[in-house]
Motif scaffolding. Structure first.
Motif, PDB file in Angstrom:
ATOM      1  N   LEU A  46       0.979  -0.803   0.297  1.00  0.00           N
ATOM      2  CA  LEU A  46      -0.154  -0.110  -0.200  1.00  0.00           C
ATOM      3  C   LEU A  46       0.915   1.495   0.326  1.00  0.00           C
ATOM      4  O   LEU A  46       0.433   2.292  -0.660  1.00  0.00           O
ATOM      5  CB  LEU A  46      -1.036   0.355   1.552  1.00  0.00           C
ATOM      6  N   MET A  47       2.561   1.059   0.600  1.00  0.00           N
ATOM      7  CA  MET A  47       2.940   2.706   0.718  1.00  0.00           C
ATOM      8  C   MET A  47       3.448   2.662  -0.567  1.00  0.00           C
ATOM      9  O   MET A  47       3.666   3.883  -0.923  1.00  0.00           O
ATOM     10  CB  MET A  47       3.741   2.300   1.669  1.00  0.00           C
ATOM     11  N   ALA A  48       3.859   1.775  -1.337  1.00  0.00           N
ATOM     12  CA  ALA A  48       4.496   1.291  -2.527  1.00  0.00           C
ATOM     13  C   ALA A  48       3.447   1.892  -3.231  1.00  0.00           C
ATOM     14  O   ALA A  48       3.498   3.177  -4.377  1.00  0.00           O
ATOM     15  CB  ALA A  48       4.813   0.539  -3.112  1.00  0.00           C
ATOM     16  N   ALA A  49       2.332   1.737  -3.623  1.00  0.00           N
ATOM     17  CA  ALA A  49       0.976   1.912  -4.537  1.00  0.00           C
ATOM     18  C   ALA A  49       1.219   3.897  -3.844  1.00  0.00           C
ATOM     19  O   ALA A  49       0.502   4.406  -4.770  1.00  0.00           O
ATOM     20  CB  ALA A  49      -0.328   1.550  -4.073  1.00  0.00           C
ATOM     21  N   GLU A  50       1.105   3.860  -2.387  1.00  0.00           N
ATOM     22  CA  GLU A  50       0.421   5.746  -2.720  1.00  0.00           C
ATOM     23  C   GLU A  50       1.983   6.562  -3.324  1.00  0.00           C
ATOM     24  O   GLU A  50       1.729   7.530  -3.714  1.00  0.00           O
ATOM     25  CB  GLU A  50       0.934   5.353  -1.101  1.00  0.00           C
ATOM     26  N   ILE A  51       2.846   6.513  -3.325  1.00  0.00           N
ATOM     27  CA  ILE A  51       4.647   6.726  -3.565  1.00  0.00           C
ATOM     28  C   ILE A  51       4.382   6.880  -4.689  1.00  0.00           C
ATOM     29  O   ILE A  51       4.730   8.040  -5.849  1.00  0.00           O
ATOM     30  CB  ILE A  51       5.737   6.375  -2.981  1.00  0.00           C
ATOM     31  N   LEU A  52       3.210   6.032  -5.882  1.00  0.00           N
ATOM     32  CA  LEU A  52       3.460   5.729  -7.285  1.00  0.00           C
ATOM     33  C   LEU A  52       2.260   6.648  -7.758  1.00  0.00           C
ATOM     34  O   LEU A  52       1.987   7.685  -8.612  1.00  0.00           O
ATOM     35  CB  LEU A  52       2.774   3.880  -7.692  1.00  0.00           C
ATOM     36  N   LEU A  53       1.249   6.790  -6.878  1.00  0.00           N
ATOM     37  CA  LEU A  53      -0.166   7.110  -7.364  1.00  0.00           C
ATOM     38  C   LEU A  53       0.845   9.248  -7.193  1.00  0.00           C
ATOM     39  O   LEU A  53      -0.149   9.898  -7.974  1.00  0.00           O
ATOM     40  CB  LEU A  53      -0.929   7.358  -5.764  1.00  0.00           C
ATOM     41  N   ASP A  54       1.383   9.039  -6.172  1.00  0.00           N
ATOM     42  CA  ASP A  54       2.181  10.928  -6.447  1.00  0.00           C
ATOM     43  C   ASP A  54       2.091  11.345  -6.884  1.00  0.00           C
ATOM     44  O   ASP A  54       2.938  12.577  -7.425  1.00  0.00           O
ATOM     45  CB  ASP A  54       2.453  10.449  -5.088  1.00  0.00           C
ATOM     46  N   GLY A  55       2.974   9.932  -7.559  1.00  0.00           N
ATOM     47  CA  GLY A  55       3.918   9.858  -9.187  1.00  0.00           C
ATOM     48  C   GLY A  55       4.076  10.526 -10.040  1.00  0.00           C
ATOM     49  O   GLY A  55       3.725  11.093 -11.641  1.00  0.00           O
ATOM     50  N   GLY A  56       2.216  10.343 -10.149  1.00  0.00           N
ATOM     51  CA  GLY A  56       1.270  10.240 -11.432  1.00  0.00           C
ATOM     52  C   GLY A  56       1.040   8.692 -12.171  1.00  0.00           C
ATOM     53  O   GLY A  56       0.634   9.180 -13.343  1.00  0.00           O
ATOM     54  N   ALA A  57       1.616   7.205 -11.474  1.00  0.00           N
ATOM     55  CA  ALA A  57       0.879   6.634 -12.373  1.00  0.00           C
ATOM     56  C   ALA A  57      -0.160   5.870 -12.124  1.00  0.00           C
ATOM     57  O   ALA A  57      -1.054   6.892 -11.462  1.00  0.00           O
ATOM     58  CB  ALA A  57       1.894   5.633 -11.741  1.00  0.00           C
ATOM     59  N   GLN A  58      -0.289   5.319 -12.436  1.00  0.00           N
ATOM     60  CA  GLN A  58      -1.913   4.366 -12.793  1.00  0.00           C
ATOM     61  C   GLN A  58      -1.875   3.080 -12.133  1.00  0.00           C
ATOM     62  O   GLN A  58      -0.888   2.220 -12.179  1.00  0.00           O
ATOM     63  CB  GLN A  58      -2.020   4.246 -14.237  1.00  0.00           C
ATOM     64  N   VAL A  59      -2.317   3.146 -10.830  1.00  0.00           N
ATOM     65  CA  VAL A  59      -1.801   2.458  -9.858  1.00  0.00           C
ATOM     66  C   VAL A  59      -3.614   0.535  -9.574  1.00  0.00           C
ATOM     67  O   VAL A  59      -4.562   1.325  -9.637  1.00  0.00           O
ATOM     68  CB  VAL A  59      -1.403   2.745  -8.821  1.00  0.00           C
TER      69      VAL A  59
END
Ligand code: FAD
Length: 425
Positions: free
Chosen positions: A19-32
């Motif tokens: 979930l933390m990895a997902a949060e960082i990826l979402l923050d960066g603009g990726a579709q997760v």
């Protein structure tokens, strides 16, 4: 050039690390897209909240890092970037206040994990997280897609956060280990950490029927020159509980090496040996030994039964031996409890199999995080801290990977990704 879509990130495993990895990826603009084998995410995190969710520890950086033993060095940057204070600030942003307990451990004010998980999922979904439950990842298809059995999924980057190998009914069963080994990834054997142990000789029927499941406290334990005060629980087959966990790695390693290990208990940690002898030698008149032990030294119930177990009724009257046993009660241990019962798992994806961003050298574009990495730590909040810190690090690594347009299927989509250079420093 206008991009039609953001790059796609797949996160597999919906525990704290994923979930933390997902949060960082979402923050960066990726579709997760997050996949998990279970019907819902965060099951072990929820279980952890049942006994009081210990988020992290408040001790200074140096001793804190030391708790990770051989993995302290590889984890250094990750723990510096997301340490106890950062974790507390992150929880606060989710509306979860924390406090430092008397032991230095950090807990949410309400001690629970459900409100934190609920608020976190709410925020992640608002950021666009798509969750796919009951999807068991089985490896890669021949053409490199993520293999979920009846479905093959393509992603520009993948984070694996599949947990250790304990409490399989909550999702983490370690089945990923042979899958990754088959890809040439070195995996250190998974072993129980923070676990109970079996005694060489089972406790007597009397002790088991009367006292199994009860705490022994206060008590101080010693092993290999280290002494610590606390409490543990007597089990049907041996010992379990917080004081046992703090010695578990050393006991497990000694048993592997020598076949058994002697855990020595001081049943009267607040009484010097001379005082114990003095009190036992005091004339007791017509009073029974049990009454004398209880009134002079507070020894009764389970502690008395433990003495009886070794000395028998007759032996209890031998004062020097009784005094010695009270201060050094040997518990001969022969095996850790099975890994599925352990609080956490030692071993996992070897550090040598990963680059500095937690990417698998054997599978570029695939990052790993959480308990599936090769580290172990005692209980005290160290487990979750490292799961979150490595989840964050892997998420940043995945973002960096995506930001390099050469790594996305649609080269244009990399434009939308914020490179994490500033965050990662
Ligand atoms: C009883 C108990 C109490 C605890 N209390 C604390 C505590 O107070 N403080 C603390 O710091 N730590 C505590 N821990 C440890 C902590 O909960 C774990 O270290 C942490 O949850 C690990 O996080 P993770 O994200 O790496 O893995 P997990 O939380 O195990 O999540 C892994 C996820 O991956 C999924 N998964 C696995 N394989 C697959 C697959 N092939 N395909 C798809 N999905 C898959 C699983 O379903 C699971 O949802 C406790 C553990 C237990 C058992």
């Amino acid at each position: 050039m206008t991009c039609s879509s953001a790059p796609r990130a797949a996160v597999i495993g919906g525990g704290p690390a994923g979930l933390m990895a997902a949060e960082i990826l979402l923050d960066g603009g990726a579709q997760v897209d997050l996949y998990d084998a279970m019907p819902s995410v965060g099951r072990k995190l929820l279980l952890a909240g049942k006994g009081g969710l210990n988020l992290t520890h408040s001790e200074p950086e140096e001793p804190f890092r030391g708790r990770y033993g051989a993995a302290a060095e590889p984890l250094r940057s990750m723990l510096q970037a997301f340490n106890g204070p950062a974790l507390r600030a992150w929880a606060e942003q989710l509306g979860v206040s924390t406090f430092v307990g008397t032991s230095g451990r950090v807990f949410p004010t309400d001690m629970k994990s459900a409100p934190l998980l609920r608020a976190w999922l709410h925020r992640l979904r608002a950021q666009g997280l798509r969750t796919h439950m009951r999807r068991r990842w089985q490896g890669w298809t021949a053409d490199g897609a993520l293999d979920f059995g009846d479905e093959a999924v393509r992603s520009d980057v993948t984070v694996l956060a599949l947990g250790g190998a304990s409490w399989a009914r909550l999702g983490s069963d370690g089945a990923w280990a042979p899958t990754l080994q088959g890809q040439g990834v070195s995996v250190t054997p998974l072993r129980p950490a923070n676990c109970g142990f079996d005694r060489v000789q089972p406790w007597s029927d009397y002790l088991r029927s009367r006292h199994a499941g009860q705490p022994v406290k206060p008590v101080a334990a010693s092993f290999e020159g280290r002494r610590q005060q606390g409490e543990f629980v007597l089990t049907d087959t041996g010992v379990e509980g917080s004081l046992v966990y703090s010695f578990a790695a050393a006991l497990r390693d000694a048993i592997e090496r020598d076949g058994r290990a002697t855990w020595v208990l001081d049943l009267l940690p607040d009484h010097p040996a001379t005082r114990v002898l003095e009190e036992l030698r005091r004339p007791r008149g017509p009073r029974s030994l049990a009454t004398h032990l209880k009134s002079r030294l507070g020894v009764a119930g389970l502690k008395l039964a433990l003495l009886h177990e070794v000395l028998g009724a007759e032996g209890l009257n031998g004062i020097p031996r009784l005094a010695a046993l009270l201060k050094a009660y040997p518990v001969e241990l022969v095996a850790p409890r099975p890994i599925d019962e352990a609080i956490s798992t030692a071993g996992g994806v070897a550090w040598s199999a990963l680059d500095e961003h937690l990417m698998l050298k054997a599978r570029p574009g695939v990052f790993c995080a959480g308990e599936m990495l090769d580290w172990e730590a005692p209980t005290g909040g160290y487990l979750l801290t490292a799961c979150w810190a490595t989840g964050r690090w892997a998420g940043l690594g995945a973002r960096r990977w995506l930001a390099s347009s050469a790594n996305t299927t649609d080269a244009c989509s990399a434009e939308g990704i914020q490179s994490p250079a500033a965050d990662a420093d």
